[in-house]
Each structure stands twice: as C-alpha cells, then as structure tokens.
Motif scaffolding. Structure first.
Motif, PDB file in Angstrom:
ATOM      1  N   UNK A  42       0.832  -1.210   0.000  1.00 31.97           N
ATOM      2  CA  UNK A  42       0.000   0.000   0.000  1.00 31.97           C
ATOM      3  C   UNK A  42       0.865   1.258   0.000  1.00 31.97           C
ATOM      4  N   UNK A  43       1.850   1.292  -0.882  1.00 29.96           N
ATOM      5  CA  UNK A  43       2.760   2.435  -0.964  1.00 29.96           C
ATOM      6  C   UNK A  43       2.461   3.251  -2.223  1.00 29.96           C
ATOM      7  N   UNK A  44       3.163   4.371  -2.367  1.00 29.56           N
ATOM      8  CA  UNK A  44       3.015   5.225  -3.544  1.00 29.56           C
ATOM      9  C   UNK A  44       4.294   6.040  -3.717  1.00 29.56           C
ATOM     10  N   UNK A  45       4.366   6.791  -4.796  1.00 27.80           N
ATOM     11  CA  UNK A  45       5.522   7.639  -5.062  1.00 27.80           C
ATOM     12  C   UNK A  45       5.195   9.071  -4.650  1.00 27.80           C
ATOM     13  N   UNK A  46       5.689   9.482  -3.487  1.00 28.08           N
ATOM     14  CA  UNK A  46       5.419  10.819  -2.979  1.00 28.08           C
ATOM     15  C   UNK A  46       5.141  10.791  -1.494  1.00 28.08           C
ATOM     16  N   UNK A  47       4.630  11.879  -0.990  1.00 32.17           N
ATOM     17  CA  UNK A  47       4.413  12.061   0.445  1.00 32.17           C
ATOM     18  C   UNK A  47       3.100  11.410   0.869  1.00 32.17           C
ATOM     19  N   UNK A  48       3.178  10.157   1.321  1.00 29.31           N
ATOM     20  CA  UNK A  48       1.986   9.391   1.700  1.00 29.31           C
ATOM     21  C   UNK A  48       1.338   9.989   2.951  1.00 29.31           C
ATOM     22  N   UNK A  49       2.148  10.431   3.898  1.00 30.67           N
ATOM     23  CA  UNK A  49       1.604  11.059   5.104  1.00 30.67           C
ATOM     24  C   UNK A  49       0.877  12.346   4.730  1.00 30.67           C
ATOM     25  N   UNK A  50       1.431  13.109   3.804  1.00 32.44           N
ATOM     26  CA  UNK A  50       0.788  14.321   3.329  1.00 32.44           C
ATOM     27  C   UNK A  50      -0.552  14.044   2.671  1.00 32.44           C
ATOM     28  N   UNK A  51      -0.636  12.932   1.941  1.00 30.09           N
ATOM     29  CA  UNK A  51      -1.904  12.522   1.347  1.00 30.09           C
ATOM     30  C   UNK A  51      -2.940  12.250   2.430  1.00 30.09           C
ATOM     31  N   UNK A  52      -2.535  11.501   3.453  1.00 24.78           N
ATOM     32  CA  UNK A  52      -3.450  11.193   4.548  1.00 24.78           C
ATOM     33  C   UNK A  52      -3.925  12.460   5.246  1.00 24.78           C
ATOM     34  N   UNK A  53      -3.026  13.406   5.430  1.00 21.03           N
ATOM     35  CA  UNK A  53      -3.406  14.660   6.087  1.00 21.03           C
ATOM     36  C   UNK A  53      -4.394  15.451   5.224  1.00 21.03           C
ATOM     37  N   UNK A  54      -4.150  15.475   3.913  1.00 20.99           N
ATOM     38  CA  UNK A  54      -4.985  16.273   3.017  1.00 20.99           C
ATOM     39  C   UNK A  54      -6.378  15.674   2.836  1.00 20.99           C
ATOM     40  N   UNK A  55      -6.468  14.341   2.900  1.00 18.26           N
ATOM     41  CA  UNK A  55      -7.742  13.677   2.666  1.00 18.26           C
ATOM     42  C   UNK A  55      -8.163  12.847   3.873  1.00 18.26           C
TER      43      UNK A  55
END
Length: 402
Positions: free
Chosen positions: A324-337
């Motif tokens: 369940x990984x991605x290329x970029x800021x995964x924590x930032x994604x969680x914070x934004x959404x």
C-alpha cells in the motif's frame, strides 16, 4: 533495490502528449531517493546476493499498491487530481523487481467532479486515461489473467492489474461490475471504510453486515472472476463475504488487531476464517497502520511483527504482502484527505509517534528488496519466500480468475 529493468526504455507518463498543451504540468516527487535508503538491514554479501537473486528470478506480486506519482508540492494535490491524469511511476517500477502489482488507483480521493470521491463516471475516466497511457509503452502491461503475469515474468515486463478498493461506485447497479471487468478491473473491495449499498465499512459505529444487494454483488463477482478484497470492510461484513463467496477472498492490505488494536486492523477471527476458506492476507505498510508494541515507530520491523504473528496464526501458505505504498508524500496525502480516508476513525484513540514516512517501505521501488532481505536475514527458506512474495497469491488467482 535492483538495477533498472532492461526492458524499460525511459518512458514517462503521457509522453505521447504535449505537457502544458494537452494536460497541465506539475512538478512531481522523486521516484527514487526521495527519502534516505533503509539502513535497518545488515546483510552479508551472500545474503545480499540471495536477496537479489530471489527478487530477480521469482514471481513477485504486490497484492496492493498505488503506483502513481504525486506532486512535489502536496498543496497542489486537489488541483492535480481534478486534472484527471494521475501519472504512473514507470521509472520507480523499473527498479522494484516486481513481476505484478495490483494497483488500486486513488478512487476514494478521485475528486474530478466531487470531493466525496467514488463517482462512477470519475472512476471510469481515471481507469480509461491510465490504460491509454499504459498502451503507449512496452514495459508495463495491462494484466487481466495469469497468462499475462507469466508473460510479464518471461519477457522482463511488469504486469499491472487494475483494482479498486471498494465497489461504492456501482451504487445499486450490479451490472456495473461487468462494465468494470470489461475495462480490465480484476480485483475489487466491498466497502472503503464508509458503508455503501453492499455492506458496512470499518469506520462505522455499527456494521449491519452484507446486504441483500451485497450478496448479489458477491455472486456476480464470483461469476465474473473478480477477486474480492475485504480489507476496509467492517468485521461482520467481512465475515459475511467470506461465507457467501464461493471462491477464496483476499485481505489485500491489513494486519492483526491483536498486534495493534485499531479498526484498520482485522481481528484474528476474521483472518483465520479467510484462511480457512483458502484466502490470503496481504501485509499492509501505509503510514501509521501496521504498528506494533515492539516497534511503534512505523518501519519495516513493525510490519514484519504482523507477518510473524500471521504466519503463526494461519500458516505461511496464507500470507503475502500488499504494502500500500506510492511515489510521494503518503503522510501528506493522509493529512490532506483525512475525511475521505477515515484516518481518525481507523486509528481511534491509540497513541503512536507520527513519522514522515515508513522506513524501509516508503515506495513501490524499495518494498520487495527490503521485505525479501528481511526474510533472508531471518533464515526463511527459498520455498517459504517464494510463497509469500507471489506463490500464495498465484494459488488463489488460479481458483478465482477465469
């Protein structure tokens, strides 16, 4: 991490179009080296060679990842998603060693037309655009059968399996499952945290279980040959799906609630029931999910604590990896959404140290080198490693896919 796959020629997403004219251009996160390399593996030369051999020669399958590249500036995230062209990280994938990846897109945050996500037309647009891009290069291939996965392995390619984390977008239209299958989707979840027409999600206060419509949907999934995922379903709904399905089901990306007590993890009773019907658990590594008392700061070691527990619980024939990984800021994604992803409800009141990334499992390019390296360092045999990095998934797909 392996050297770049020989088959990869340097193609980047949407190269067949003109950036700035045909689509809006963004600066994207680095696919290689965005964070420091994992320093937690102390392998000898022979262990390193064995790790590289297994990653290079065996069929390696991620049961759950997101292989898109995210903007360098996460403040541009919603603008980027609304543009409708999520770029596949071909460069990073070429260094991953994976044979096949179940890519679940980002349809819970697919806000092309609505911030709520999961809209049918948006999902079809997202699938179609990304398939068009894949069709313009020769390294990553759209995979719809085991034959495609074997072909990728034999020819030095990577098999990309389209998957969806929930069936929310079908609403009350069971035939939409056929449409999604026709587009190439080969794995689908029941609910993503929030309840839908099929059943309950893990964030809800109460889980009423699989609905009558949900039973019809599961029956259609079995007939189509759609692999079923219950990772984000509520506990009762997950149990109902396991019992209703005539084929084994996946928990593609999760861990044990007995190791880390949050709703995002599955109780051992559900994991055991899944395995007893022939299914497989894929170990999760999205930030702040598969933590453990021994390793509360999220890292490869935290995830492998869940792995050891799962092997003891259900046996090594029923365990795999869905990082369940991605290329970029995964924590930032969680914070934004956070609202879309139900992060508050999933984690409850359990305290944990927040990390900037999961050390050792930060993106799809590095995951399986470090996973295999850990298994080699802990004296698992080649046969055991083959099972958990691909063989167990293949066994289930032989029964589920048509």
């Amino acid at each position: 991490m392996l050297e770049q796959a020989k088959r990869y020629t340097g193609y980047t997403a949407y190269d067949y179009l003109e950036a700035g004219k045909d689509f809006k251009k963004f600066r994207y996160a680095e696919q290689i080296g965005r964070v420091p390399a994992y320093a937690g593996l102390d392998l000898s030369d022979s262990q390193r060679e064995r790790t590289q051999r297994l990653l290079r020669d065996e069929i390696v399958i991620s049961l759950h990842d997101h292989v898109q590249v995210f903007p360098e500036d996460m403040g541009q995230l919603r603008e980027h998603i609304r543009a409708g062209r999520e770029p596949t990280g071909y460069l990073g994938l070429s260094r991953s060693g994976m044979t096949a990846v179940f890519d679940n897109g980002m349809d819970g945050t697919c806000c092309i037309s609505s911030d709520a996500g999961w809209k049918y037309t948006d999902v079809l647009f997202d699938l179609g655009v990304r398939m068009a891009d894949i069709a313009h290069q020769d390294y990553v291939i759209k995979a719809e059968s085991l034959k495609d996965i074997y072909h990728a392995h034999e020819t030095g390619r990577l098999a990309h399996v389209f998957a969806l984390e929930a069936a929310t977008m079908i609403e009350n239209e069971v035939d939409r499952l056929d449409v999604l299958y026709g587009f190439g989707v080969r794995q689908i979840g029941i609910a993503y945290s929030e309840a839908n027409m099929l059943g309950g999600g893990l964030k809800e206060r109460g889980d009423g279980g699989l609905t009558y419509f949900g039973e019809r949907a599961v029956e259609r999934m079995n007939k189509l040959g759609l692999a079923i995922d219950i990772s984000h379903s509520g506990d009762r709904t997950a149990m109902d799906v396991i019992q209703k399905s005539t084929k084994p089901v996946f928990i593609t990306h999760c861990g044990s609630r007995e190791v880390w007590p949050t709703n995002r993890m599955k109780p051992d009773a559900v994991i055991r029931a899944c395995a007893e019907r022939g299914g497989v658990l894929g170990l999760e590594a999205a930030p702040h999910t598969t933590l453990s008392p021994a390793h509360p700061r999220h890292s490869l070691e935290s995830v492998m604590d869940h792995f050891v527990h799962a092997v003891d619980l259900i046996g090594i024939d029923h365990v795999a990896f869905g990082p369940d990984t991605l290329f970029g800021d995964h924590v930032g994604l969680h914070d934004a959404f956070a609202a879309n992803l139900s992060t508050k409800e999933a984690h409850g009141r359990v305290e944990y140290p927040k990390v900037e990334y999961v050390d050792g499992l930060e993106n799809p390019a590095e995951c399986f080198y470090n996973i295999i390296g850990w298994l080699v360092a802990h004296d698992y045999s080649d046969d055991e490693i083959r099972k958990v990095i691909g063989g167990n998934t293949i066994r289930v797909l032989e029964e589920v896919w048509v």
